[in-house]
Write an enzyme that holds these catalytic residues in place. Structure first.
Site, PDB file in Angstrom:
ATOM      1  N   CYS A   9      -8.494 -27.914 -16.424  1.00 25.73           N
ATOM      2  CA  CYS A   9      -8.023 -28.377 -17.739  1.00 25.73           C
ATOM      3  C   CYS A   9      -7.961 -29.912 -17.770  1.00 25.73           C
ATOM      4  O   CYS A   9      -8.674 -30.590 -17.005  1.00 25.73           O
ATOM      5  CB  CYS A   9      -6.679 -27.752 -18.096  1.00 25.73           C
ATOM      6  N   ASN A  43       0.623 -23.009 -16.716  1.00 24.14           N
ATOM      7  CA  ASN A  43      -0.370 -24.053 -17.040  1.00 24.14           C
ATOM      8  C   ASN A  43      -1.572 -23.373 -17.678  1.00 24.14           C
ATOM      9  O   ASN A  43      -1.610 -22.147 -17.854  1.00 24.14           O
ATOM     10  CB  ASN A  43      -0.750 -24.825 -15.769  1.00 24.14           C
ATOM     11  N   LYS A  44      -2.562 -24.162 -18.039  1.00 21.76           N
ATOM     12  CA  LYS A  44      -3.742 -23.656 -18.744  1.00 21.76           C
ATOM     13  C   LYS A  44      -4.273 -22.368 -18.135  1.00 21.76           C
ATOM     14  O   LYS A  44      -4.336 -22.235 -16.914  1.00 21.76           O
ATOM     15  CB  LYS A  44      -4.826 -24.757 -18.712  1.00 21.76           C
ATOM     16  N   ARG A  69       3.879 -25.364 -31.177  1.00 24.35           N
ATOM     17  CA  ARG A  69       3.285 -24.659 -30.026  1.00 24.35           C
ATOM     18  C   ARG A  69       4.416 -24.179 -29.127  1.00 24.35           C
ATOM     19  O   ARG A  69       5.337 -24.949 -28.839  1.00 24.35           O
ATOM     20  CB  ARG A  69       2.313 -25.565 -29.255  1.00 24.35           C
ATOM     21  N   GLY A 111      -1.815 -31.316 -24.564  1.00 25.92           N
ATOM     22  CA  GLY A 111      -1.312 -31.688 -23.244  1.00 25.92           C
ATOM     23  C   GLY A 111       0.195 -31.824 -23.387  1.00 25.92           C
ATOM     24  O   GLY A 111       0.673 -32.524 -24.304  1.00 25.92           O
ATOM     25  N   ALA A 112       0.933 -31.157 -22.499  1.00 25.70           N
ATOM     26  CA  ALA A 112       2.380 -31.018 -22.690  1.00 25.70           C
ATOM     27  C   ALA A 112       3.128 -32.347 -22.845  1.00 25.70           C
ATOM     28  O   ALA A 112       3.978 -32.481 -23.723  1.00 25.70           O
ATOM     29  CB  ALA A 112       2.956 -30.220 -21.523  1.00 25.70           C
ATOM     30  N   GLY A 113       2.803 -33.314 -22.006  1.00 23.35           N
ATOM     31  CA  GLY A 113       3.518 -34.597 -22.071  1.00 23.35           C
ATOM     32  C   GLY A 113       3.234 -35.320 -23.381  1.00 23.35           C
ATOM     33  O   GLY A 113       4.149 -35.868 -24.023  1.00 23.35           O
ATOM     34  N   ASP A 155       2.634 -26.968 -17.976  1.00 24.75           N
ATOM     35  CA  ASP A 155       3.247 -26.906 -19.301  1.00 24.75           C
ATOM     36  C   ASP A 155       4.703 -26.508 -19.185  1.00 24.75           C
ATOM     37  O   ASP A 155       5.531 -26.888 -20.003  1.00 24.75           O
ATOM     38  CB  ASP A 155       2.509 -25.911 -20.200  1.00 24.75           C
ATOM     39  N   LYS A 202       9.220 -30.890 -17.668  1.00 28.67           N
ATOM     40  CA  LYS A 202       8.430 -29.646 -17.720  1.00 28.67           C
ATOM     41  C   LYS A 202       9.218 -28.459 -17.180  1.00 28.67           C
ATOM     42  O   LYS A 202       8.780 -27.320 -17.259  1.00 28.67           O
ATOM     43  CB  LYS A 202       7.148 -29.788 -16.895  1.00 28.67           C
TER      44      LYS A 202
HETATM   45  C1  RUB Z   1      -3.034 -28.546 -21.475  1.00 30.92           C
HETATM   46  C2  RUB Z   1      -2.626 -28.168 -20.097  1.00 30.92           C
HETATM   47  C3  RUB Z   1      -2.227 -29.277 -19.172  1.00 30.92           C
HETATM   48  C4  RUB Z   1      -0.702 -29.445 -19.219  1.00 30.92           C
HETATM   49  C5  RUB Z   1      -0.233 -30.704 -18.509  1.00 30.92           C
HETATM   50  O1  RUB Z   1      -3.153 -27.431 -22.323  1.00 30.92           O
HETATM   51  O2  RUB Z   1      -2.536 -27.025 -19.732  1.00 30.92           O
HETATM   52  O3  RUB Z   1      -2.588 -28.989 -17.853  1.00 30.92           O
HETATM   53  O4  RUB Z   1      -0.270 -29.501 -20.559  1.00 30.92           O
HETATM   54  O5  RUB Z   1      -0.742 -31.835 -19.161  1.00 30.92           O
HETATM   55  P1  RUB Z   1      -3.575 -27.645 -23.867  1.00 30.92           P
HETATM   56  P2  RUB Z   1      -0.023 -33.263 -19.044  1.00 30.92           P
HETATM   57  O6  RUB Z   1      -4.865 -28.362 -23.890  1.00 30.92           O
HETATM   58  O7  RUB Z   1      -3.633 -26.252 -24.422  1.00 30.92           O
HETATM   59  O8  RUB Z   1      -2.450 -28.454 -24.516  1.00 30.92           O
HETATM   60  O9  RUB Z   1       0.053 -33.545 -17.591  1.00 30.92           O
HETATM   61  O10 RUB Z   1      -0.941 -34.188 -19.789  1.00 30.92           O
HETATM   62  O11 RUB Z   1       1.330 -33.141 -19.665  1.00 30.92           O
END
Ligand code: RUB
Length: 327
Positions: free
Chosen positions: A135, A219-220, A65, A23-25, A209, A245
């Site tokens: 996702c 995004n995913k 990544r 997850g990007a964050g 992302d 982002k």
């Molecule tokens: C995760 C994904 C999430 C974004 C945003 O992909 O696509 O939608 O990262 O997440 P993966 P957040 O599982 O391949 O990392 O809002 O938690 O930053």
């Protein structure tokens, strides 16, 4: 490298690669944490040696990544005050202290941003709404759970969610479980069922992302198909994302790199060996054009994707300038 890389830093890098941290964050905050560990565990006495180690760790984490732009943005945000400090002093303790406080500030602001996004985003949701998500985005989920809790507290109807399972890594199961833990009823569907269910939804909310200067959302994998189905059914698509982002490089023409992951995430080794003529492709992300996105919800407010370049210039334009290196 004189200093051996701390095991906890190597673990963070490995966990990001293997998607134990994902997850990007969350990736961005873990990267920041790795830089803090570098400062706290450095054993040498020379500031130049420390800066080389710091840069080495930053590069190591950066390579884990490629798509989540919050990762390089986090590293830049931490590097900036640190590099500035090195131009002012050669005192190692002061420089390490600057790393620690820059990391703490970054993590604190990032967590605060998610709460602000949740608060702002929840105003766009009505009691009883059915929300479709794809996702597992902690930012999107914070919007959904904040709105749901608010409605329940006000004795109004809560929310329901349709969650895609999200092949091949099934992050949708994490989404479904965490929403169910908050008391939100969830319908879990296979990704290919989105068009069959989209008319039941009032809204689509996803995370990001990366957000490009033209307002496109990375995004995913599958997000663009969800957006396409939503567009056809006239269901609004909201993207919940911190401003980290937004991708500064896209302002100067760069494209966001789409990570391609191993074929064995899709089929097993045996299948691949038995069928040498079958090539499996496994891109982890896709690009949703701005026309399919109604709103981007950030901690700075809600924006249409068409103003992405302005947000980038205002918030992250500085990051395109070269750092002054004093070592
Ligand atoms: C995760 C994904 C999430 C974004 C945003 O992909 O696509 O939608 O990262 O997440 P993966 P957040 O599982 O391949 O990392 O809002 O938690 O930053």
């Amino acid at each position: 490298m004189a200093q051996e890389v701390d095991k906890r830093i190597l673990d963070i890098a490995e966990s990001i690669k293997e998607m134990k941290i994902r997850g990007a964050g969350t990736i961005a905050r873990a990267a920041a944490e790795a830089l803090k560990i570098a400062a706290e565990t450095f054993k040498g006495k020379d500031y130049r040696e420390f800066m080389n180690y710091f840069d080495y760790v930053a590069d190591l984490i950066l390579k884990t990544r490629p798509t989540a732009v919050s990762l390089p943005n986090a590293i830049r945000m931490i590097k900036r005050p640190v590099y500035k400090k090195v131009c002012e002093t050669t005192d190692l303790e002061e420089i390490k202290g600057t790393v620690v406080s820059a990391v703490n500030k970054f993590i604190e602001e990032s967590k605060k941003a998610i709460n602000t996004i949740a608060e702002i985003g929840s105003r766009r949701i009505k009691p009883g709404n059915i929300i479709l998500t794809h996702c597992h985005s902690r930012t999107a989920l914070s919007v959904i759970t904040t709105a749901h809790k608010k409605f329940i507290k006000e004795n109004k109807e809560g929310l329901r969610v349709i969650a895609t399972e999200t092949r091949p890594r099934f992050q949708g199961l994490i989404t479904a479980k965490s929403l169910a833990d908050e008391g939100i009823p969830v319908t879990l569907i296979v990704d290919s069922a989105v068009r069959s269910f989209i008319e039941e939804a009032d809204l689509v909310i996803v995370g990001a992302d990366a957000i490009a200067a033209n307002g496109a959302i990375v995004n995913k994998i599958g997000t663009s198909l969800v957006a396409l189905a939503a567009n056809e059914a006239r269901v609004r698509v909201y993207v919940a994302a911190e401003t980290i982002k937004f991708s500064p490089e896209t302002l100067v023409g760069a494209l966001v790199e789409i990570e391609e992951r191993p074929a064995t995430e899709v089929v097993d080794e045996k299948f691949l060996k038995k069928n040498p003529l079958i090539k499996v492709r496994n891109p982890a992300f896709d690009v949703t054009p701005p026309e399919y996105i109604d709103l981007i919800i950030t901690e700075k407010g809600v924006f249409s994707p068409q103003v992405a370049a302005i947000i980038l210039k205002d918030e992250l334009g500085w990051s395109l300038q070269e750092y002054t290196k004093c070592y």
